[in-house]
Scaffold this motif. Structure first.
Motif, short mmCIF file in Angstrom:
data_model
loop_
_atom_site.label_atom_id
_atom_site.label_comp_id
_atom_site.label_asym_id
_atom_site.label_seq_id
_atom_site.Cartn_x
_atom_site.Cartn_y
_atom_site.Cartn_z
N THR A 14 0.84 -1.19 0.00
CA THR A 14 0.00 0.00 0.00
C THR A 14 0.88 1.24 0.00
OG1 THR A 14 -1.75 -1.12 1.25
CG2 THR A 14 -1.76 1.28 1.28
N ARG A 15 0.61 2.15 -0.92
CA ARG A 15 1.33 3.43 -0.90
C ARG A 15 0.84 4.23 0.29
NH1 ARG A 15 2.69 6.13 -6.43
NH2 ARG A 15 2.61 7.85 -4.97
N LEU A 16 1.75 4.59 1.16
CA LEU A 16 1.39 5.24 2.41
C LEU A 16 1.81 6.70 2.37
CD1 LEU A 16 0.05 4.40 5.06
CD2 LEU A 16 2.33 4.02 6.02
N GLY A 17 0.85 7.59 2.62
CA GLY A 17 1.11 9.01 2.67
C GLY A 17 0.90 9.56 4.06
N LEU A 18 1.38 10.77 4.29
CA LEU A 18 1.34 11.38 5.61
C LEU A 18 1.01 12.86 5.49
CD1 LEU A 18 1.97 10.61 8.62
CD2 LEU A 18 4.30 11.45 8.20
N ALA A 19 0.13 13.34 6.36
CA ALA A 19 -0.18 14.77 6.38
C ALA A 19 0.99 15.55 6.96
CB ALA A 19 -1.44 15.02 7.20
N LEU A 20 1.37 16.63 6.31
CA LEU A 20 2.42 17.51 6.81
C LEU A 20 1.92 18.29 8.03
CD1 LEU A 20 3.70 18.83 3.37
CD2 LEU A 20 5.05 17.49 5.00
N PRO A 21 2.83 18.70 8.92
CA PRO A 21 2.41 19.45 10.11
C PRO A 21 1.91 20.83 9.72
CG PRO A 21 4.80 19.39 9.96
CD PRO A 21 4.29 18.49 8.88
N GLN A 22 0.59 21.03 9.86
CA GLN A 22 -0.01 22.23 9.30
C GLN A 22 -1.03 22.90 10.21
OE1 GLN A 22 -2.39 21.48 5.85
NE2 GLN A 22 -2.42 23.62 5.19
N TYR A 23 -1.65 22.15 11.10
CA TYR A 23 -2.69 22.77 11.93
C TYR A 23 -2.66 22.24 13.36
CZ TYR A 23 -5.66 18.65 10.72
OH TYR A 23 -6.17 17.40 10.52
N GLY A 24 -3.42 22.93 14.22
CA GLY A 24 -3.45 22.56 15.62
C GLY A 24 -2.08 22.67 16.26
N PRO A 25 -1.75 21.80 17.22
CA PRO A 25 -0.44 21.89 17.90
C PRO A 25 0.73 21.57 16.98
CG PRO A 25 -1.63 19.91 18.60
CD PRO A 25 -2.60 20.74 17.80
N GLY A 50 -4.00 20.24 3.94
CA GLY A 50 -5.42 20.54 3.87
C GLY A 50 -5.64 22.02 3.67
N ASP A 51 -6.86 22.46 3.85
CA ASP A 51 -7.21 23.85 3.58
C ASP A 51 -8.28 24.30 4.57
OD1 ASP A 51 -7.15 26.29 2.29
OD2 ASP A 51 -8.39 25.66 0.60
N ARG A 52 -8.00 25.38 5.28
CA ARG A 52 -8.98 25.97 6.18
C ARG A 52 -8.78 27.47 6.13
NH1 ARG A 52 -11.68 22.89 6.84
NH2 ARG A 52 -13.06 24.32 5.77
N VAL A 53 -9.81 28.22 5.81
CA VAL A 53 -9.68 29.67 5.66
C VAL A 53 -9.92 30.39 6.98
CG1 VAL A 53 -10.59 31.69 4.46
CG2 VAL A 53 -10.32 29.54 3.23
N LEU A 54 -10.94 29.99 7.73
CA LEU A 54 -11.23 30.62 9.02
C LEU A 54 -12.12 29.70 9.84
CD1 LEU A 54 -13.86 33.50 8.71
CD2 LEU A 54 -13.71 31.59 7.15
N THR A 55 -12.20 30.01 11.14
CA THR A 55 -13.04 29.23 12.06
C THR A 55 -13.95 30.20 12.80
OG1 THR A 55 -11.14 29.27 13.58
CG2 THR A 55 -11.54 27.23 12.38
N PRO A 56 -15.15 30.45 12.27
CA PRO A 56 -16.06 31.40 12.90
C PRO A 56 -16.53 30.92 14.27
CG PRO A 56 -17.14 30.24 11.10
CD PRO A 56 -15.70 29.87 11.04
N LEU A 57 -16.83 31.87 15.14
CA LEU A 57 -17.28 31.53 16.49
C LEU A 57 -18.64 30.84 16.47
CD1 LEU A 57 -16.22 34.76 18.44
CD2 LEU A 57 -15.00 32.58 18.25
N ALA A 58 -19.50 31.25 15.54
CA ALA A 58 -20.83 30.64 15.44
C ALA A 58 -21.07 30.24 13.99
CB ALA A 58 -21.90 31.62 15.93
N GLU A 78 -8.46 25.80 14.59
CA GLU A 78 -8.32 27.22 14.91
C GLU A 78 -6.94 27.77 14.54
OE1 GLU A 78 -9.31 27.59 19.03
OE2 GLU A 78 -11.40 26.95 18.74
N THR A 79 -5.97 26.89 14.38
CA THR A 79 -4.63 27.30 13.95
C THR A 79 -4.28 26.52 12.69
OG1 THR A 79 -4.02 27.59 16.27
CG2 THR A 79 -2.23 27.56 14.67
#
Length: 309
Positions: A14-25, A50-58, A78-79
């Protein structure tokens, strides 16, 4: 501590991929180069953002991966570091790993600017880019970028049309309700011919039909086997009706170990890999953002995963 490289081979076929360190801690742009180098040395064959533009409060919409009114999306969102900068950093320090997005929210981007960035990434990586696009799920991101939420599926089709013309046309021109690209010379061309592979996300029959009509593969998320096979059949049947080679379509299965998992073992990933192999899915993307405490911990878990799988 960075783990010692143990293997450059795929995990049991199986070709195994990994997410790069990009969000959260793990959101540490300065650590991306070290992480990408170590991941490639461990044998990971693809690296993803991945892709995240903003995290609205509501937010108007709950995260489809388990959002609730009390916790509408994972706190890690959030980060979030920029996907293009993250991939460019990884491209500069790796040699063979493919680089992909799972997935950019395609309709919020201008196709002219998107094509320039993607072409530059493909050239910088020596032709290792997989373009991953989807519709996203959060309407506030559309509003914040000045893009209508309504008609987003048609807008994604228009983005794909424009990208195809920019990558392959000579001269380039596009006429559509969203954009008009005047006949133009575009000297910057992708390293891959005629263009980088385009993979699309989505979890509905219309999304899979779009993949069958015009994409190179599906960015799938973990779900019960019957849904994986049922949705995939929509893409295959649509491709065949369109006169395309359904056997050439790819599937990349994303696995997010759950928050609260025993992070010392990441024990829920190997069974998912077994299911992927059973279903003939040859590419798996593992995202450790919800279980790793920091970048070094993520690399430790990534090394263990290669060994234990």
């Amino acid at each position: 501590m960075t783990p010692t490289p143990e293997s450059r081979s795929p995990v049991r076929g199986t070709r195994l991929g990994l997410a790069l360190p990009q969000y959260g801690p793990l959101a540490d742009p300065a650590a991306v180069a070290r992480f990408a180098t170590a991941a490639e040395d461990l044998g990971y064959e693809s690296l993803w953002v991945g892709d995240r533009v903003l995290t609205p409060l509501a937010p108007s919409d709950l995260y489809p991966g388990g959002g609730t009114p009390e916790h509408p999306y994972p706190k890690e969102f959030e980060t979030f570091a920029d996907p293009f900068t993250t991939l460019a950093t990884a491209a500069a320090v790796t040699r063979t790993a493919r680089l992909g997005m799972s997935a950019l929210t395609g309709p919020v981007y201008s196709p002219v600017l998107l094509a320039r960035a993607l072409t530059s990434l493909d050239l910088a990586s020596g032709g290792r880019l997989d373009v991953g696009l989807g519709l996203g799920w959060l309407r506030e991101e559309y509003v914040a970028t000045g893009v209508p939420w309504a008609g987003r599926g048609k807008r994604l089709d228009a983005v794909l049309d424009a990208l195809e013309e920019i990558w392959t046309g000579d001269p380039v021109a596009h006429e559509g309700p969203q954009w008009r690209i005047a006949p133009s010379t575009v000297g910057l061309r992708p390293a891959q011919t005629p263009r980088p592979p385009v993979l699309l996300g989505g979890f509905s029959p219309p999304a899979l039909a779009r993949i069958g009509r015009r994409a190179d593969g599906w960015l799938a998320g973990w779900m019960p086997k019957e849904y994986l096979t049922g949705l995939w059949s929509v893409a295959l049947e649509t491709a065949e009706r369109a006169g395309r080679d359904s056997g050439a379509l790819r599937r990349v299965l994303r696995i997010n170990p759950r928050a609260g998992t025993a992070v010392e073992t990441v024990h829920d990933v190997p069974p998912c890999l077994d299911v992927a192999r059973e279903l003939g899915i040859s590419e798996v993307l593992v995202d450790l953002h919800y279980v790793a405490k920091d970048v070094d911990h993520a690399l430790e878990l990534a090394g263990r995963l290669v060994t234990e799988s």
